[in-house]
Scaffold this active site. Structure first.
Site, PDB file in Angstrom:
ATOM      1  N   ASP A   8      55.580 -55.065  33.402  1.00 29.20           N
ATOM      2  CA  ASP A   8      56.351 -55.456  34.578  1.00 29.20           C
ATOM      3  C   ASP A   8      55.488 -55.109  35.792  1.00 29.20           C
ATOM      4  O   ASP A   8      55.397 -53.946  36.170  1.00 29.20           O
ATOM      5  CB  ASP A   8      57.680 -54.702  34.618  1.00 29.20           C
ATOM      6  CG  ASP A   8      58.494 -55.036  35.861  1.00 29.20           C
ATOM      7  OD1 ASP A   8      58.552 -56.212  36.244  1.00 29.20           O
ATOM      8  OD2 ASP A   8      59.060 -54.093  36.462  1.00 29.20           O
ATOM      9  N   GLU A  68      55.191 -60.271  32.861  1.00 23.03           N
ATOM     10  CA  GLU A  68      56.219 -61.010  33.604  1.00 23.03           C
ATOM     11  C   GLU A  68      55.591 -61.713  34.799  1.00 23.03           C
ATOM     12  O   GLU A  68      54.743 -61.144  35.491  1.00 23.03           O
ATOM     13  CB  GLU A  68      57.328 -60.065  34.069  1.00 23.03           C
ATOM     14  CG  GLU A  68      58.522 -60.817  34.656  1.00 23.03           C
ATOM     15  CD  GLU A  68      59.708 -59.907  34.893  1.00 23.03           C
ATOM     16  OE1 GLU A  68      60.722 -60.098  34.210  1.00 23.03           O
ATOM     17  OE2 GLU A  68      59.607 -59.025  35.760  1.00 23.03           O
ATOM     18  N   ASP A 140      61.671 -50.119  35.802  1.00 21.82           N
ATOM     19  CA  ASP A 140      60.372 -50.763  35.609  1.00 21.82           C
ATOM     20  C   ASP A 140      59.926 -50.714  34.149  1.00 21.82           C
ATOM     21  O   ASP A 140      59.431 -51.699  33.610  1.00 21.82           O
ATOM     22  CB  ASP A 140      59.318 -50.106  36.509  1.00 21.82           C
ATOM     23  CG  ASP A 140      59.657 -50.257  37.986  1.00 21.82           C
ATOM     24  OD1 ASP A 140      59.661 -51.402  38.468  1.00 21.82           O
ATOM     25  OD2 ASP A 140      59.938 -49.241  38.635  1.00 21.82           O
TER      26      ASP A 140
END
Length: 170
Positions: A8, A68, A140
């Site tokens: 992430d 991502e 996160d």
């Protein structure tokens, strides 16, 4: 067991999560964050992300990775910094010779929760349940684990489809 690293991206906090795949079973390996120091300049933060990811990959014998994609940012400056962070993340993964697959937030949420517009809290709860974690991971790290789960599920589905296609052709 195949090990998948999910990431992430963030310019201040980058989450990472490692999931093992054994057949259809998901196994939690590790998760955490790479954090900038207060007041740290962007070039130093980028180096910290790069070096931190290289260390995670080397320590954990990673086989594949998922990252991502950027979906939106508060402003152009934030988007630019996030783009820089994604750049060093992709560089670190490429330097490690890892296959890289990118996923939209909607793909990740759909794979983990079953709904592409799920909330962060819903994603955290499902990650906790799917990986049998004793408590929720940070936002996160949980998002990174969700990317790894998404990659694992996408990979399993693709392989199943390929096996089915091969059987049909015979």
């Amino acid at each position: 067991m195949l090990r998948v690293l999910g990431i992430d991206p963030g310019s201040r906090v980058t989450g990472y999560g490692i999931v093992g795949l054994s057949g259809n079973r998901l196994v939690h390996i590790e998760h955490g964050t790479i954090n900038a120091k207060p007041g740290e300049k962007l070039p130093s933060r980028l180096k910290r992300i790069h070096d931190g990811l290289l260390e995670v990959v080397q320590k954990n014998e990673i086989h594949e990775s998922g990252v991502e994609m950027i979906f939106n940012a508060r402003n152009a400056q934030s988007a630019l910094k996030l783009g820089h962070a994604r750049g060093v993340i992709l560089l670190a993964l490429e330097e490690s010779s890892l296959p890289i697959t990118e996923y939209t937030p909607m793909q990740v949420k759909s794979a983990v929760v079953g709904y592409g517009k799920a909330t962060k809290e819903q994603v955290q709860e499902m990650v906790k349940r799917l990986l049998a974690l004793p408590k929720k991971a940070s936002s996160d790290a949980s998002d990174a684990l969700a990317v790894a789960i998404c990659h694992g599920r996408s990979r399993t589905t693709a392989h199943a489809l390929m096996r089915g296609a091969l059987r049909v052709r015979r």
